[in-house]
Motif scaffolding. Structure first.
Motif, PDB file in Angstrom:
ATOM      1  N   ILE A 107       0.840  -1.202   0.000  1.00 43.16           N
ATOM      2  CA  ILE A 107       0.000   0.000   0.000  1.00 43.16           C
ATOM      3  C   ILE A 107       0.873   1.249   0.000  1.00 43.16           C
ATOM      4  O   ILE A 107       1.857   1.336   0.739  1.00 43.16           O
ATOM      5  CB  ILE A 107      -0.919   0.015   1.241  1.00 43.16           C
ATOM      6  N   THR A 108       0.507   2.215  -0.829  1.00 44.20           N
ATOM      7  CA  THR A 108       1.170   3.516  -0.816  1.00 44.20           C
ATOM      8  C   THR A 108       0.144   4.602  -0.541  1.00 44.20           C
ATOM      9  O   THR A 108      -1.038   4.466  -0.883  1.00 44.20           O
ATOM     10  CB  THR A 108       1.874   3.822  -2.149  1.00 44.20           C
ATOM     11  N   CYS A 109       0.609   5.683   0.067  1.00 43.94           N
ATOM     12  CA  CYS A 109      -0.236   6.853   0.303  1.00 43.94           C
ATOM     13  C   CYS A 109       0.601   8.100   0.077  1.00 43.94           C
ATOM     14  O   CYS A 109       1.660   8.274   0.709  1.00 43.94           O
ATOM     15  CB  CYS A 109      -0.800   6.849   1.729  1.00 43.94           C
ATOM     16  N   ASN A 110       0.168   8.933  -0.833  1.00 43.49           N
ATOM     17  CA  ASN A 110       0.888  10.155  -1.162  1.00 43.49           C
ATOM     18  C   ASN A 110      -0.080  11.336  -1.202  1.00 43.49           C
ATOM     19  O   ASN A 110      -1.295  11.160  -1.330  1.00 43.49           O
ATOM     20  CB  ASN A 110       1.583  10.014  -2.520  1.00 43.49           C
ATOM     21  N   VAL A 111       0.483  12.538  -1.080  1.00 43.93           N
ATOM     22  CA  VAL A 111      -0.330  13.752  -1.062  1.00 43.93           C
ATOM     23  C   VAL A 111       0.107  14.669  -2.199  1.00 43.93           C
ATOM     24  O   VAL A 111       1.299  14.945  -2.370  1.00 43.93           O
ATOM     25  CB  VAL A 111      -0.178  14.513   0.278  1.00 43.93           C
ATOM     26  N   ILE A 162       7.361   5.156  -4.489  1.00 45.98           N
ATOM     27  CA  ILE A 162       7.055   6.502  -3.997  1.00 45.98           C
ATOM     28  C   ILE A 162       5.934   6.373  -2.983  1.00 45.98           C
ATOM     29  O   ILE A 162       4.795   6.045  -3.322  1.00 45.98           O
ATOM     30  CB  ILE A 162       6.647   7.446  -5.145  1.00 45.98           C
ATOM     31  N   ASN A 163       6.254   6.621  -1.718  1.00 47.72           N
ATOM     32  CA  ASN A 163       5.319   6.363  -0.635  1.00 47.72           C
ATOM     33  C   ASN A 163       5.539   7.385   0.476  1.00 47.72           C
ATOM     34  O   ASN A 163       6.664   7.606   0.912  1.00 47.72           O
ATOM     35  CB  ASN A 163       5.530   4.937  -0.101  1.00 47.72           C
ATOM     36  N   GLY A 164       4.471   8.025   0.893  1.00 42.22           N
ATOM     37  CA  GLY A 164       4.579   9.053   1.924  1.00 42.22           C
ATOM     38  C   GLY A 164       5.108  10.371   1.391  1.00 42.22           C
ATOM     39  O   GLY A 164       5.552  11.223   2.159  1.00 42.22           O
TER      40      GLY A 164
END
Length: 230
Positions: A166-170, A217-219
């Motif tokens: 799982i990845t989470c980006n803004v 690419i994560n966070g």
């Protein structure tokens, strides 16, 4: 590049502005897209009433069930408040805390339940312009504070759930060309940018695609603002 054909995507605020471009991009990549909007969309749901007592429980449950089944979650919704601190009302504070931060948190917690079981997930949140770190704001401190907090949420998800695929980006957009801008506001915003132009929604959608395609690419907090410096 990851093949996401057949993946289930939920786009909160997916029937207007940036959300439409994101929804269209995901459809082109072969996803099953559920776009949530206030007056139209696959599920018609007024997200601004998510925490209201008068919101029908079955409506909210339908939304949360869809989010739990999502492989991709994009939260494009978040009301903007531009006021000096002395003019920021109790209602303003409550709305930004709930709708710009807590809503994203609830949706992420819900989505993670399904994503961890399936060992795959992509979450894209939308912060405010230049909210990648703590800054001072003279006219939108409440809004910017809530949007800055999304960085904590994204990095926390990345640290805990990268092992589950799982990845989470803004994404932190600058001034974007949407149907919500009056001609007067459009020209005013153009004059504030280094390039004298507004960012196109397609550019934001391309950035979402880029982040979804790359598990490494994560966070991350990605600014797309033409180098604008308030």
């Amino acid at each position: 590049m990851i093949d996401i054909r057949g993946k289930k995507a939920v786009v909160i605020g997916g029937t207007g502005g940036i959300g439409v471009a994101v929804s269209d991009m995901l459809k082109l990549k072969g996803c099953e897209v559920l776009a949530l909007g206030k007056s139209r969309g696959d599920i018609v749901f007024d997200v601004s009433l998510f925490f209201a007592e008068k919101t029908a429980l079955n409506e909210k449950k339908k939304v949360l069930t869809a989010v739990e089944g999502a492989d991709i979650l994009c939260v494009c919704y978040g009301p903007f408040v531009q006021k000096s601190l002395i003019d920021t009302s109790e209602e303003d504070w409550k709305n930004v805390a709930l709708l710009d931060y807590a809503l994203a948190g609830v949706l992420c917690s819900t989505a993670l339940k399904g994503m961890t079981m399936r060992k795959y997930g992509r979450i894209i949140l939308f912060g405010g312009t230049r909210t990648e770190q703590i800054r001072a704001y003279k006219t939108n401190a409440a809004y910017a504070g809530a949007k800055t907090a999304l960085g904590v949420l994204a990095k926390s998800i990345a640290a805990e759930y990268a092992k589950d695929g799982i990845t989470c980006n803004v994404i932190l957009p600058g001034f974007v060309e949407t149907e919500y801008l009056s001609q007067e506001l459009r020209e005013s915003l153009k004059n504030k940018t280094p390039t004298g132009t507004l960012i196109q929604t397609a550019t934001i959608a391309e950035a979402v695609s880029f982040l979804i395609d790359r598990k490494e690419i994560n966070g991350a907090l990605l600014g797309i603002d033409d180098g604008w410096n308030p």
